[in-house]
Design a protein around this motif. Structure first.
Motif, PDB file in Angstrom:
ATOM      1  N   LEU A 321      -0.533  15.699   2.662  1.00  0.00           N
ATOM      2  CA  LEU A 321       0.823  15.728   2.101  1.00  0.00           C
ATOM      3  C   LEU A 321       1.665  14.578   2.636  1.00  0.00           C
ATOM      4  CD1 LEU A 321       1.904  19.492   2.019  1.00  0.00           C
ATOM      5  CD2 LEU A 321       1.516  17.976   0.075  1.00  0.00           C
ATOM      6  N   ASN A 322       1.640  14.370   3.944  1.00  0.00           N
ATOM      7  CA  ASN A 322       2.453  13.308   4.537  1.00  0.00           C
ATOM      8  C   ASN A 322       1.925  11.920   4.192  1.00  0.00           C
ATOM      9  OD1 ASN A 322       4.228  15.112   5.665  1.00  0.00           O
ATOM     10  ND2 ASN A 322       3.367  15.031   7.715  1.00  0.00           N
ATOM     11  N   TYR A 323       0.599  11.795   4.117  1.00  0.00           N
ATOM     12  CA  TYR A 323      -0.011  10.503   3.791  1.00  0.00           C
ATOM     13  C   TYR A 323       0.158  10.166   2.310  1.00  0.00           C
ATOM     14  CZ  TYR A 323      -3.450   6.703   4.209  1.00  0.00           C
ATOM     15  OH  TYR A 323      -4.076   5.475   4.227  1.00  0.00           O
ATOM     16  N   GLY A 324       0.172  11.218   1.481  1.00  0.00           N
ATOM     17  CA  GLY A 324       0.334  11.012   0.050  1.00  0.00           C
ATOM     18  C   GLY A 324      -0.966  10.937  -0.723  1.00  0.00           C
ATOM     19  N   SER A 325      -2.071  11.194  -0.066  1.00  0.00           N
ATOM     20  CA  SER A 325      -3.396  11.259  -0.692  1.00  0.00           C
ATOM     21  C   SER A 325      -4.366  11.796   0.348  1.00  0.00           C
ATOM     22  CB  SER A 325      -3.850   9.887  -1.195  1.00  0.00           C
ATOM     23  OG  SER A 325      -4.336   9.091  -0.134  1.00  0.00           O
ATOM     24  N   ASP A 326      -5.633  11.963  -0.064  1.00  0.00           N
ATOM     25  CA  ASP A 326      -6.643  12.406   0.897  1.00  0.00           C
ATOM     26  C   ASP A 326      -7.460  11.240   1.448  1.00  0.00           C
ATOM     27  OD1 ASP A 326      -8.101  11.740  -1.343  1.00  0.00           O
ATOM     28  OD2 ASP A 326      -9.046  13.700  -1.590  1.00  0.00           O
ATOM     29  N   GLU A 327      -6.973  10.009   1.241  1.00  0.00           N
ATOM     30  CA  GLU A 327      -7.729   8.825   1.671  1.00  0.00           C
ATOM     31  C   GLU A 327      -7.882   8.753   3.191  1.00  0.00           C
ATOM     32  OE1 GLU A 327      -9.402   6.628  -0.061  1.00  0.00           O
ATOM     33  OE2 GLU A 327      -8.878   7.534  -1.984  1.00  0.00           O
ATOM     34  N   MET A 328      -6.848   9.129   3.931  1.00  0.00           N
ATOM     35  CA  MET A 328      -6.956   9.072   5.380  1.00  0.00           C
ATOM     36  C   MET A 328      -7.898  10.157   5.890  1.00  0.00           C
ATOM     37  SD  MET A 328      -4.006   8.976   8.335  1.00  0.00           S
ATOM     38  CE  MET A 328      -4.272   7.824   9.677  1.00  0.00           C
ATOM     39  N   SER A 329      -7.829  11.332   5.286  1.00  0.00           N
ATOM     40  CA  SER A 329      -8.744  12.411   5.681  1.00  0.00           C
ATOM     41  C   SER A 329     -10.194  11.989   5.489  1.00  0.00           C
ATOM     42  CB  SER A 329      -8.464  13.670   4.855  1.00  0.00           C
ATOM     43  OG  SER A 329      -7.200  14.207   5.164  1.00  0.00           O
ATOM     44  N   LYS A 344      -7.823  -0.724   1.607  1.00  0.00           N
ATOM     45  CA  LYS A 344      -7.340   0.144   0.536  1.00  0.00           C
ATOM     46  C   LYS A 344      -5.813   0.121   0.476  1.00  0.00           C
ATOM     47  CE  LYS A 344      -7.688   3.683  -2.416  1.00  0.00           C
ATOM     48  NZ  LYS A 344      -8.233   3.538  -3.779  1.00  0.00           N
ATOM     49  N   ILE A 345      -5.169   0.236   1.633  1.00  0.00           N
ATOM     50  CA  ILE A 345      -3.700   0.253   1.683  1.00  0.00           C
ATOM     51  C   ILE A 345      -3.130  -1.041   1.118  1.00  0.00           C
ATOM     52  CG2 ILE A 345      -1.732   0.138   3.272  1.00  0.00           C
ATOM     53  CD1 ILE A 345      -3.182   2.214   5.009  1.00  0.00           C
ATOM     54  N   ASN A 346      -3.661  -2.176   1.545  1.00  0.00           N
ATOM     55  CA  ASN A 346      -3.128  -3.462   1.092  1.00  0.00           C
ATOM     56  C   ASN A 346      -3.322  -3.662  -0.406  1.00  0.00           C
ATOM     57  OD1 ASN A 346      -2.231  -4.171   3.644  1.00  0.00           O
ATOM     58  ND2 ASN A 346      -4.145  -5.168   4.211  1.00  0.00           N
ATOM     59  N   SER A 347      -4.408  -3.148  -0.948  1.00  0.00           N
ATOM     60  CA  SER A 347      -4.631  -3.224  -2.391  1.00  0.00           C
ATOM     61  C   SER A 347      -3.576  -2.401  -3.138  1.00  0.00           C
ATOM     62  CB  SER A 347      -6.035  -2.713  -2.725  1.00  0.00           C
ATOM     63  OG  SER A 347      -6.232  -2.640  -4.117  1.00  0.00           O
ATOM     64  N   GLU A 348      -3.268  -1.222  -2.619  1.00  0.00           N
ATOM     65  CA  GLU A 348      -2.245  -0.373  -3.236  1.00  0.00           C
ATOM     66  C   GLU A 348      -0.870  -1.025  -3.163  1.00  0.00           C
ATOM     67  OE1 GLU A 348      -2.492   3.285  -1.147  1.00  0.00           O
ATOM     68  OE2 GLU A 348      -4.374   3.922  -2.078  1.00  0.00           O
ATOM     69  N   ILE A 349      -0.550  -1.611  -2.011  1.00  0.00           N
ATOM     70  CA  ILE A 349       0.744  -2.269  -1.845  1.00  0.00           C
ATOM     71  C   ILE A 349       0.879  -3.439  -2.813  1.00  0.00           C
ATOM     72  CG2 ILE A 349       2.119  -3.700  -0.267  1.00  0.00           C
ATOM     73  CD1 ILE A 349       1.190  -1.888   2.004  1.00  0.00           C
ATOM     74  N   SER A 350      -0.182  -4.210  -2.974  1.00  0.00           N
ATOM     75  CA  SER A 350      -0.159  -5.353  -3.879  1.00  0.00           C
ATOM     76  C   SER A 350       0.196  -4.928  -5.304  1.00  0.00           C
ATOM     77  CB  SER A 350      -1.512  -6.059  -3.850  1.00  0.00           C
ATOM     78  OG  SER A 350      -1.530  -7.154  -4.744  1.00  0.00           O
ATOM     79  N   GLU A 351      -0.380  -3.814  -5.758  1.00  0.00           N
ATOM     80  CA  GLU A 351      -0.080  -3.310  -7.097  1.00  0.00           C
ATOM     81  C   GLU A 351       1.345  -2.774  -7.175  1.00  0.00           C
ATOM     82  OE1 GLU A 351      -1.977  -3.530  -9.940  1.00  0.00           O
ATOM     83  OE2 GLU A 351      -3.068  -4.888  -8.584  1.00  0.00           O
ATOM     84  N   PHE A 352       1.780  -2.092  -6.115  1.00  0.00           N
ATOM     85  CA  PHE A 352       3.138  -1.544  -6.100  1.00  0.00           C
ATOM     86  C   PHE A 352       4.179  -2.654  -6.151  1.00  0.00           C
ATOM     87  CE2 PHE A 352       6.917  -0.480  -3.581  1.00  0.00           C
ATOM     88  CZ  PHE A 352       7.427   0.562  -4.345  1.00  0.00           C
ATOM     89  N   MET A 353       3.963  -3.748  -5.460  1.00  0.00           N
ATOM     90  CA  MET A 353       4.945  -4.826  -5.393  1.00  0.00           C
ATOM     91  C   MET A 353       5.203  -5.439  -6.769  1.00  0.00           C
ATOM     92  SD  MET A 353       6.119  -4.886  -2.349  1.00  0.00           S
ATOM     93  CE  MET A 353       6.882  -6.481  -2.027  1.00  0.00           C
ATOM     94  N   LYS A 354       4.227  -5.393  -7.646  1.00  0.00           N
ATOM     95  CA  LYS A 354       4.430  -5.897  -9.010  1.00  0.00           C
ATOM     96  C   LYS A 354       5.436  -5.032  -9.765  1.00  0.00           C
ATOM     97  CE  LYS A 354      -0.371  -7.525  -9.221  1.00  0.00           C
ATOM     98  NZ  LYS A 354      -1.705  -7.293  -9.860  1.00  0.00           N
ATOM     99  N   ILE A 355       5.405  -3.727  -9.492  1.00  0.00           N
ATOM    100  CA  ILE A 355       6.334  -2.793 -10.132  1.00  0.00           C
ATOM    101  C   ILE A 355       7.688  -2.831  -9.439  1.00  0.00           C
ATOM    102  CG2 ILE A 355       6.708  -0.362 -10.721  1.00  0.00           C
ATOM    103  CD1 ILE A 355       3.633  -0.021 -10.475  1.00  0.00           C
ATOM    104  N   ARG A 356       7.657  -2.891  -8.113  1.00  0.00           N
ATOM    105  CA  ARG A 356       8.866  -2.820  -7.310  1.00  0.00           C
ATOM    106  C   ARG A 356       9.864  -3.918  -7.656  1.00  0.00           C
ATOM    107  NH1 ARG A 356      12.554  -4.486  -4.439  1.00  0.00           N
ATOM    108  NH2 ARG A 356      12.884  -4.246  -2.214  1.00  0.00           N
ATOM    109  N   LYS A 357       9.375  -5.080  -8.089  1.00  0.00           N
ATOM    110  CA  LYS A 357      10.243  -6.214  -8.416  1.00  0.00           C
ATOM    111  C   LYS A 357      11.256  -5.859  -9.509  1.00  0.00           C
ATOM    112  CE  LYS A 357       8.333 -10.214  -8.201  1.00  0.00           C
ATOM    113  NZ  LYS A 357       7.579 -11.476  -8.433  1.00  0.00           N
TER     114      LYS A 357
END
Length: 366
Positions: A321-329, A344-357
């Protein structure tokens, strides 16, 4: 031009409206005038005040039911208890606009964000206007940590953005409103550089809640919120919440494992669970360099060591719940290091930054 908070820039054209205010004690001007008094002095008609987790004065523990009260004769209505997390429609019948002015913590599980999302949903359903008064992101615009997956949306995970989201509360409101469609306006800050930190702008720190009693605790919280899924004290119930952590059996760590911090061995007794009134052995976190320090990366290393010591130390459901997925588990179970998790985290951030702009209100980072 000089720096102004969103509350200080709030348009005077709204003084003929009936307004409600969602806030707590952190909603102050740069000179520590409470926003309630500031708005009344400017001629705003405040029908009621709503307050979220931790209460109006920010002094209740996490999870405590918040009770109704009054402030200077104005009803303060709680929207945080075991059976309540949002504003009721009848509480907005005599209100045109709800003003949101709370200092966020820059980290996704901090529930003020979820209260904002619920406000946007309610306002959209009732045709009410929302004004978010923008404030500095205390952790600057650095984005770090995993992006929440849709199936893990909860009250400690409002939407699909990173654990350390690097946006102001106004920018985040716009992002969350993309799927809600509320009549939303942002009262922006002026002369704000998002790459700078809270203490570059604010002379005084007003804790938004009991256990974020310093800016250092806020920086540590972005990662240590994950450690709250383990049977480890993160300093709640001591004078230094989120600045120290400990458990009964020591975990071996070295300062040179982590950038930007020095870990000092310490021992303490917490007055709160977990591990209440037990002598604990752990570390105090001294931040050397905010820019290079990643609390999330550090805590991932610690969680791996805890899991390897005793996997029963960690509540994987709460971690998810706190992590936001089961990837860390999943990562904890594998023979992998933090670098593997961060691919994995950096790949997710890269995609998010395209939207965040699309939701940036201030100078967007290159």
């Amino acid at each position: 031009m000089s720096f102004n908070l969103g509350i200080e820039n709030l348009g005077k054209n709204r003084i003929n409206e009936n307004v409600a205010l969602l806030t707590n004690a952190s909603g102050v001007t740069q000179n520590l005038e409470q926003n309630v008094e500031f708005l009344i002095r400017k001629g705003f008609r405040i029908r009621r005040i709503f307050t979220a987790e931790h209460g109006f004065y920010g002094t209740l523990n996490d999870g405590d039911d918040v009770k109704n009260e009054t402030y200077n004769g104005i009803d303060v209505v709680s929207i945080y208890s075991a059976d309540r997390k949002s504003i009721k429609p009848e509480e907005l019948e005599d209100v045109d606009t709800v003003i949101y002015d709370l200092q966020d913590a820059g980290t996704r599980p901090y529930t003020f964000i979820s209260s904002l999302k619920n406000l946007l949903i309610t306002a959209s359903e009732l045709g009410k206007k929302v004004v978010v008064c923008d404030r500095p992101n205390p952790l600057s615009n650095i984005v770090d940590g995993p992006v929440l997956k849709k199936e893990f949306v909860s009250f400690v995970g409002a939407d699909e953005f990173p654990l350390r989201y690097g946006m102001t509360i106004g920018e985040l409101a716009q992002f969350m409103n993309r799927n809600i469609g509320a009549d939303l306006n942002i009262s922006k800050m002026t002369d704000y550089d998002p790459s700078r930190y809270y203490d570059n702008y604010m002379k005084y720190y007003v804790p938004p809640s009991l256990n974020l009693n310093s800016l250092d605790s806020m920086f540590n919280f972005s990662g240590m919120v994950l450690m709250e899924a383990a049977n480890v004290s993160v300093g709640r119930g001591t004078p230094y919440p989120f600045m120290q952590f400990g458990l009964e059996d020591p975990v071996d760590l070295r300062s040179d494992e982590f950038e930007g911090v020095i870990l000092r061995k310490t021992s303490f007794i917490s007055l709160l669970n977990p591990l209440k009134e037990k002598k604990l052995i752990g570390y105090f976190i001294h931040i050397k360099d905010k820019k290079s320090y990643s609390s999330i990366r550090m805590v991932a290393t610690i969680m791996k060591k805890l899991y390897n010591m005793d996997k029963n130390l960690i509540n994987l459901k709460k971690l998810n719940l706190n992590y936001g997925s089961d990837e860390m588990s999943k990562w904890l179970e594998k023979n992998e290091i933090v670098t593997d998790l961060y691919e994995k985290i950096n790949s997710e951030i890269s995609e998010f930054m395209k939207i965040r702009k699309d939701y940036s209100l201030y100078r967007f980072p290159n």
